[in-house]
Scaffold this active site. Sequence first.
Site, PDB file in Angstrom:
ATOM      1  N   HIS A  56      -7.099  -4.332  10.481  1.00  0.00           N
ATOM      2  CA  HIS A  56      -6.889  -4.128   9.049  1.00  0.00           C
ATOM      3  C   HIS A  56      -5.601  -4.802   8.580  1.00  0.00           C
ATOM      4  O   HIS A  56      -4.655  -4.962   9.345  1.00  0.00           O
ATOM      5  CB  HIS A  56      -6.954  -2.649   8.654  1.00  0.00           C
ATOM      6  CG  HIS A  56      -5.789  -1.794   8.997  1.00  0.00           C
ATOM      7  ND1 HIS A  56      -5.926  -0.546   9.560  1.00  0.00           N
ATOM      8  CD2 HIS A  56      -4.449  -1.958   8.829  1.00  0.00           C
ATOM      9  CE1 HIS A  56      -4.734   0.000   9.724  1.00  0.00           C
ATOM     10  NE2 HIS A  56      -3.819  -0.836   9.287  1.00  0.00           N
ATOM     11  N   ASP A  71       0.828  -1.211   0.000  1.00  0.00           N
ATOM     12  CA  ASP A  71       0.000   0.000   0.000  1.00  0.00           C
ATOM     13  C   ASP A  71       0.860   1.257   0.000  1.00  0.00           C
ATOM     14  O   ASP A  71       2.075   1.204   0.188  1.00  0.00           O
ATOM     15  CB  ASP A  71      -0.962  -0.007   1.205  1.00  0.00           C
ATOM     16  CG  ASP A  71      -0.287  -0.399   2.509  1.00  0.00           C
ATOM     17  OD1 ASP A  71       0.950  -0.438   2.569  1.00  0.00           O
ATOM     18  OD2 ASP A  71      -1.011  -0.658   3.493  1.00  0.00           O
ATOM     19  N   ASN A 129      -7.287  -2.239  14.417  1.00  0.00           N
ATOM     20  CA  ASN A 129      -8.691  -2.586  14.163  1.00  0.00           C
ATOM     21  C   ASN A 129      -8.803  -3.837  13.286  1.00  0.00           C
ATOM     22  O   ASN A 129      -9.867  -4.142  12.769  1.00  0.00           O
ATOM     23  CB  ASN A 129      -9.433  -1.414  13.505  1.00  0.00           C
ATOM     24  CG  ASN A 129      -8.788  -0.992  12.186  1.00  0.00           C
ATOM     25  OD1 ASN A 129      -7.840  -1.622  11.724  1.00  0.00           O
ATOM     26  ND2 ASN A 129      -9.316   0.062  11.588  1.00  0.00           N
ATOM     27  N   GLU A 168      -9.876  -1.938   5.460  1.00  0.00           N
ATOM     28  CA  GLU A 168     -10.460  -1.530   6.735  1.00  0.00           C
ATOM     29  C   GLU A 168     -11.703  -2.374   7.058  1.00  0.00           C
ATOM     30  O   GLU A 168     -12.277  -3.012   6.168  1.00  0.00           O
ATOM     31  CB  GLU A 168     -10.850  -0.048   6.659  1.00  0.00           C
ATOM     32  CG  GLU A 168      -9.667   0.887   6.418  1.00  0.00           C
ATOM     33  CD  GLU A 168      -8.846   1.162   7.689  1.00  0.00           C
ATOM     34  OE1 GLU A 168      -8.949   0.391   8.665  1.00  0.00           O
ATOM     35  OE2 GLU A 168      -8.106   2.154   7.694  1.00  0.00           O
TER      36      GLU A 168
HETATM   37  C1  GLP Z   1      -0.333   0.503   8.577  1.00  0.00           C
HETATM   38  C2  GLP Z   1      -0.069  -0.345   7.361  1.00  0.00           C
HETATM   39  C3  GLP Z   1      -0.342  -1.811   7.591  1.00  0.00           C
HETATM   40  C4  GLP Z   1       0.297  -2.243   8.896  1.00  0.00           C
HETATM   41  C5  GLP Z   1      -0.298  -1.459  10.034  1.00  0.00           C
HETATM   42  C6  GLP Z   1       0.202  -1.894  11.403  1.00  0.00           C
HETATM   43  O1  GLP Z   1      -1.640   0.939   8.682  1.00  0.00           O
HETATM   44  N1  GLP Z   1      -0.820   0.058   6.206  1.00  0.00           N
HETATM   45  O2  GLP Z   1       0.146  -2.572   6.496  1.00  0.00           O
HETATM   46  O3  GLP Z   1       0.113  -3.622   9.086  1.00  0.00           O
HETATM   47  O4  GLP Z   1       0.017  -0.101   9.819  1.00  0.00           O
HETATM   48  O5  GLP Z   1       1.326  -1.192  11.739  1.00  0.00           O
HETATM   49  P1  GLP Z   1       2.231  -1.483  12.991  1.00  0.00           P
HETATM   50  O6  GLP Z   1       3.095  -2.640  12.626  1.00  0.00           O
HETATM   51  O7  GLP Z   1       3.027  -0.223  13.177  1.00  0.00           O
HETATM   52  O8  GLP Z   1       1.334  -1.775  14.137  1.00  0.00           O
END
Ligand code: GLP
Length: 250
Positions: free
Chosen positions: A138, A67, A136, A143
Site C-alpha cells: 500500500h 493520510d 502489502n 490498499e
Molecule cells: C502506514 C502509512 C503509509 C506508510 C506505511 C509503511 O500504513 N499510512 O504511508 O508508507 O505505514 O510504514 P513503515 O515505514 O513503518 O513501514
Amino acid sequence: MRIYQAEDYKAMSRRAANIISAQVIYKPNCVLGLATGGTPVGLYQQLVDWYRKGDLSFAETRSVNLDEYLGLSPHHEQSYRYFMQVNLFDHIDIKPENTHVLDGLAKNPEAECAAYNQLIRDLGGIDLQLLGMGHNGHIAFNEPGDDFGLETHLVNLTESTINANQRFFESRDEVPRHALSMGIKNIMNARRILMVVSGEEKADIVCRAFAGPVTKEVPASVLQLHPDVTLVGDRAALHKLAEAGVPVCG
Ligand code: GLP
C-alpha cells in the site's frame, strides 16, 4: 525510474533527505507531499539537522500529508498530525498555517476529502511527493484492490495494515479501522515522487512492485507508470530487486 541503493538505513535517510533538500533549495515555496510511518523518521531527523546548521530553510515551503486515521485527534500520540509535529514541524521554520494534514475528527469525512482535493489544486499541485510502502504494497492508505482513479477518500483499513500498525498502539483494539487518504490519482499527479524503503521485510513486496506487473493488487506498482520516480532503499530492501535484474545505482 531511478533506484538508489544505500548501504544501510542511515545512508538511505541521508540520500533521501538530500533529494528533498534539493527540491526546497531549487524552489523554496514548493509543495512537499509528506509521509508517516517508521521509514521516513531518519530522513526527517537529517532535515532537522541541516536546518539547525543553517543549510536549509522551510520558511516558504508548503506541505500536504498523505493520510490520517479517522477518529484520532491531532493531539493523539498516534495521529499522523502529532507524528509530523514531533518528527519535523516543531523543529524547523515551516509556518504552521502552511502545513496540512487531513482532519481525523472531521464530522463529514466525504466533505473533508473533497476539501483536501481542492486544497491540493489551490496550492498548485504537489512538487515532490514522499512515500513509504506498506508490507502489502500500500501507498498512503491505498490498499490492494483499490481503484487507481480515486482521489482523497475514506478507507477501510485491511487486516494486514491493522496488524502492521498495531506495534504503535497499546493493543490491536485501539488501532483505528478507518482512515482518510489521498488516492492514487493525487499521488500520480505529483510532479516528482520519492519513495523510501528499508529492511529485509520489504524486499519481497519491493520486488513485486517494481519488477512485476502493474496491478491493483500491489498499489505501489502503479508508480512504474509515473515519469519521475526515485526509489531510495537500503541494501536489505533492494537486494531482491537487483537480483531480479532491475538496474540499481550505488
Ligand atoms: C502506514 C502509512 C503509509 C506508510 C506505511 C509503511 O500504513 N499510512 O504511508 O508508507 O505505514 O510504514 P513503515 O515505514 O513503518 O513501514
